[in-house]
Structure formats: structure tokens, C-alpha cells
Design an enzyme around this catalytic site. Structure first.
Site, PDB file in Angstrom:
ATOM      1  N   LYS A  66       0.861  -1.196   0.000  1.00 44.75           N
ATOM      2  CA  LYS A  66       0.000   0.000   0.000  1.00 44.75           C
ATOM      3  C   LYS A  66       0.895   1.243   0.000  1.00 44.75           C
ATOM      4  CE  LYS A  66      -3.700   2.134   2.789  1.00 44.75           C
ATOM      5  NZ  LYS A  66      -4.586   1.973   3.954  1.00 44.75           N
ATOM      6  N   SER A  74      -9.311   2.260   2.908  1.00 46.04           N
ATOM      7  CA  SER A  74      -8.378   2.960   2.049  1.00 46.04           C
ATOM      8  C   SER A  74      -7.382   2.045   1.335  1.00 46.04           C
ATOM      9  CB  SER A  74      -7.602   4.001   2.866  1.00 46.04           C
ATOM     10  OG  SER A  74      -6.822   3.373   3.871  1.00 46.04           O
ATOM     11  N   SER A 128      -9.937  -0.011   7.058  1.00 39.60           N
ATOM     12  CA  SER A 128      -9.260   0.190   5.762  1.00 39.60           C
ATOM     13  C   SER A 128      -8.603  -1.064   5.178  1.00 39.60           C
ATOM     14  CB  SER A 128      -8.210   1.294   5.869  1.00 39.60           C
ATOM     15  OG  SER A 128      -8.835   2.550   5.819  1.00 39.60           O
TER      16      SER A 128
END
Lengths: 64, 452
Positions: free
Chosen positions: B79, B149, B173
């Protein structure tokens, strides 16, 4: 629940100024609505008796 | 079978048997990214040359008998809020300085030590503050968001672009995008995985965790990134016979999308059929969970980005700019009250969780939303923001630091995956994964990949 005074656009302007947060006039109304929504939520914590409670979050790997 | 459809464990086995090499895996990943990423845009940056170099090194090491563990030679996605030395952490924002990181984030270091091949970085919702990841599309239906996210990491796994990924989770997330994309996402106990080198959103709520296409891969990966390789895999197949599963009477099943609710009901029944005892439980302090979480998250996030929101507010997207301004206005006394409330709530939950081995609940209140949608209509017709729908069932585990996983539990119209959430006791991460694996074994969704 103890009553809090609703947040107004004028209050938000003063609050923002007090923490040096620039907010364009065109965005103040929307900000006031969002702040009021959050403050209504936060007021749910006013019912709890927290007088003898230490805040969480201080130690690594503690139970938060 | 194409290599991109293998689990990390299967790919690892093939590497060791000599049937496939790490270089072939990287080439497969690069080809799959070339084939699919125009449509879903999961990767923000692909480290093609470096990944091939790392794969060649892994190949050499394994040939010489130096085995670094279950992710040795496996291409993984990071990420893009974790630092990777030599690359810029962009975090899908214009608000951060465009300076290459000097060193790897701790989780990247652990992956490298475990021999994983760092394939590239994946898109996030700006600064990990949001739940849609606008840059990326859901591989199962490209008109829908992947969630966020960690939306890029979840989408990359669902599209078969990589075999393992890492994400972060402040209010769902990891678990929400995993639910929306039909993969397994695990948020460990608070601080089990180091947050060093990870762009913070809310440091007392942020968690780093593994994502994969099977519970086994996630458990093995968690072992690698915590430096305790077999700890989370050893008891994975013990099943749920004799375990007590808590089904909340309040909070977690309020205002849930009806088809999703049906899938969760079927999953709970599957666990009962597998030998678990179901016990109804009352969730303590249900009314204070989200207020405490939001107060802490908003205040901490605004502190993290304090200079930027004052000096360059227009470098943030509209949603993040608004939330950062809201958080900047929270009184210190309210923030500290929320942290005190957190301790009271945590104590009550700790007592409650002595009655059961884990809670089983939905991961999200609604399936993935259409791109651009900001709200959905709850079953009673009332509007709810997407942020609330995707985070309200995940956030309590962040507030309380509890381990929690989302494991795929079927599909709802129009072809969107949904996830079952299992929440465990503090430091009982292995139990959460064991229950997830027991459920996964009863179903056929393990390793599922979207069609292209």
C-alpha cells in the site's frame, strides 16, 4: 445527556481563527454543518463518568 | 492452471518443487498487471526491474538451500503509505513532499527479510483517510469502488496481479476493501505489526496487516511480518468444534443491507454446522463506540496533517480537506474524554469477551458502492454516508485494538463480494484466523479471482 449549544457558522469562524485554520468563506457553511454533526456524536460521551479514568493510548502494546 | 490463480502457498510449493521459478511468478504478475490494470488501476507504481532482480536473487538462494520462509520468491504489493527505499510515498495526495524514502518501512523490511519480492505500490484513498479509493475500480464490477483505504491492495489481489499484499486499517481500511473485493484482510491486535515507516493517519487507531486470497496465506504472511513464522499457521486447521461464537444482539446487525445480512446469516449457520456453539451477546457501550472512534480519528488525523491543512489546504481532495478541518476544531477536552471513554469501553468488552471465543458479524453495513456515490439508503430509507456504512462495523475493533478479519462469504447483486468479520480477544490473533479458516473450509470462495 448534557446539552451542548449547537455550532453556528459564526462559532466555526471564531474557532477556526483561534487555531489559525484558514477557511474560505464559501466553505464555512459546509464546515459548520460537518462540525455540528461530529459534535452531536461526541456529546454521547458526556454521559459517561470518566473522573477516575486515565486516558488510553499512552503505552506501546498496552490494551487500548 | 495459470500461475496467477495460485494461492501464495501453492506458488511457494511449486517454487520449492522446481515446477516454477520466482522470476516466472514476477513475469506472470507483470503480464497480469499489463492485461488488467488499465481497467482497475490498482498499482500506483510497479518496480519491474527491481522485482526481477529480487526474484533472481530468491531463485539463487533457494537453489543454494537458503529458505527464507513461506513468502520467499513470492511477489507482493505494498500500500502506498509505506516507505520503500528509493521511492516516493505518494499516498494518492498532492499534500506530501515528493521526496524518495531513505529507508524501508518496518513491514517492508520484514517482507524483504522473508524473501518476498516487492512488486510495487498500490493506490489508496488519499492519505488513507477515506473508504472508496477513487483512483481504483472494483475488479468484480468496474462500475463500483474497491473500498478503501487499502483499495489498491485488495483490487490487485482480486485481479490476480499479486499473491500477497499489506495494508493499513484505522477504521476498516483493510477489512472493508477486502470485503468489497472478495479477499481476506486481517487487522491484527494493536501494534502487533510495526507502524514504523507508515504514513500515520491516527496513530492510536492505525494498524498494519496482511491481505491475501486465502486465510492460510494471510496467516503465513502475518508470521513473516511479525518475525514469528509459524505462530499463526500452526493451529489454523483446528476447526471450531467446541468453540463459542458470539452473535451480537445489538449494534452489529442494525441497518444492514438485506442481501448482505442473508449472506452473514448463512455464514453463521455454516459455523454452527461445523461444530461451533452460538451465543447471543449484548455489545457494551454501543452508543459510545463510534463517537469515541471518530473523535480520536478526526483529532489525530488533523494533528498529523496540521501544517498542510493550514498552509496548502487545496492540495487535499474535497473530502479529506473537510475532514481535516473538522478535526482541527475538536476541543482537547473532548479528545481526552474519548481516550478515557476508550478505556472504560475496552474494560467492558474484555469482560464480555470472556463469555465467547470470538464475535462473528458483518464486515461492512453495505456492499461496494457505485463510483461517485456518497451515500446509500438504509433499509428504513434513511440516507447514510458511505464513510459510515463502510466503517461503523469495523471501527470498534480499531478503538479497542482487537484482532479482526474479513473473510469472503459470498456475493450479492450485481456480482459484488461481501465479507464476514470475525473479532477476537486482544492478542488472540491466532484464534480469529483459526475460525476464519474453519469457515473458509466450508465454502468454495477460497482463492477466487475476478474475470477479465
Amino acid at each position: 445527556m448534557r446539552k451542548r449549544t449547537p455550532i453556528t457558522v459564526e462559532t466555526v469562524k471564531i474557532l477556526a481563527k483561534s487555531v489559525a485554520l484558514p477557511v474560505p468563506l464559501a466553505e464555512v457553511d459546509a464546515l459548520a454543518i460537518e462540525v455540528e454533526k461530529l459534535f452531536v456524536e461526541i456529546a454521547n460521551l458526556d454521559d459517561l463518568d470518566l473522573t477516575v479514568v486515565e486516558p488510553a493510548f499512552l503505552a506501546k502494546r498496552e490494551n487500548p | 492452471m495459470s500461475l496467477h490463480t495460485l494461492s501464495a502457498a501453492e506458488a511457494s510449493k511449486k517454487i520449492r518443487s522446481g515446477a516454477v521459478s520466482p522470476v516466472e511468478l514476477v513475469q506472470t504478475a507483470l503480464a497480469r498487471i499489463a492485461q488488467t490494470d488499465d481497467e482497475i488501476n490498482a498499482f500506483s507504481e510497479v518496480f519491474e526491474a527491481e522485482a526481477l532482480d529480487q526474484a533472481r536473487q530468491a531463485e539463487r538462494e533457494l537453489r543454494e538451500g537458503f529458505d527464507r520462509g513461506p513468502l520467499h520468491g513470492i511477489p507482493v504489493a505494498i500500500k502506498d503509505i509505506f516507505d520503500v527505499a528509493g521511492y516516493i510515498t505518494v499516498a494518492d495526495t498532492e499534500a506530501l513532499p515528493r521526496v524518495a524514502s531513505e529507508r524501508d518501512a518496518a513491514v517492508v523490511t520484514m517482507l524483504r527479510t522473508g524473501g518476498a519480492v516487492i512488486l510495487g505500490k498500490t493506490h489508496v484513498h488519499e492519505c488513507a483517510y477515506g473508504c472508496t479509493t477513487p483512483s481504483t475500480r472494483n475488479p468484480w464490477n468496474r462500475n463500483f469502488v474497491p473500498g478503501g483505504s487499502s483499495g489498491g491492495s485488495a483490487a490487485a489481489l482480486a485481479a490476480g496481479q499479486c499473491w500477497f499484499a499489506v495494508g493499513s486499517d484505522t477504521g476498516g481500511s483493510i477489512r472493508a476493501p477486502s470485503s468489497h473485493c472478495g479477499v481476506v484482510g486481517f487487522k491484527p491486535t494493536y501494534d502487533l505489526v510495526s507502524r514504523s515507516g507508515c504514513l500515520p493517519l491516527s496513530w492510536s487507531l492505525d494498524h498494519v496487516g496482511p491481505m491475501g486470497r486465502s486465510v492460510g496465506d494471510v496467516a503465513a504472511g502475518l508470521g513473516v511480518i511479525t518475525g514469528n513464522v509459524s505462530r499463526y499457521s500452526d493451529g489454523l486447521e483446528l476447526g471450531v468444534a467446541g468453540l463459542k461464537i458470539g452473535i451480537p444482539k445489538n449494534y452489529y446487525f442494525d441497518d444492514i443491507e438485506p442481501n448482505l445480512r442473508q449472506r452473514i446469516g448463512e455464514a453463521i449457520e455454516a459455523l454452527r454446522a461445523a461444530g461451533a456453539t452460538l451465543i447471543e451477546v449484548e455489545i457494551p457501550y454501543a452508543r459510545q463506540l463510534l463517537p469515541a472512534h471518530f473523535c480520536i480519528m478526526f483529532a489525530e488525523a488533523s494533528t498529523v496533517h496540521r501544517d498542510a491543512i493550514r498552509e496548502q489546504p487545496d492540495s487535499f481532495g474535497d473530502d479529506v480537506r473537510m475532514w481535516l478541518r473538522v478535526g482541527a476544531l475538536i476541543p482537547a477536552a473532548d479528545y481526552l474524554s474519548a481516550q478515557r471513554a476508550r478505556r472504560v469501553i475496552a474494560d467492558a468488552w474484555r469482560r464480555k469477551l470472556t463469555e465467547v471465543d470470538a464475535l462473528v458479524v458483518p464486515a461492512v453495513a453495505a456492499p461496494a458502492s457505485r463510483v461517485g456515490e456518497m451515500s446509500w439508503a438504509k433499509p428504513d430509507g434513511a440516507e447514510e454516508s458511505i464513510l459510515s456504512a463502510f466503517s461503523r462495523l469495523a471501527a470498534p475493533a480499531n478503538l479497542l485494538g482487537l484482532p479482526a478479519v474479513s473473510v469472503p462469504c459470498g456475493f450479492v447483486d450485481p456480482g459484488l463480494p461481501v465479507g464476514l468479520q470475525i473479532i477476537g480477544r486482544l492478542n488472540d490473533d491466532a484464534m480469529v484466523l483459526r475460525i476464519a479458516r474453519a469457515y473458509e473450509r466450508t465454502q468454495s470462495w477460497e482463492g477466487q479471482i475476478a474475470d477479465f
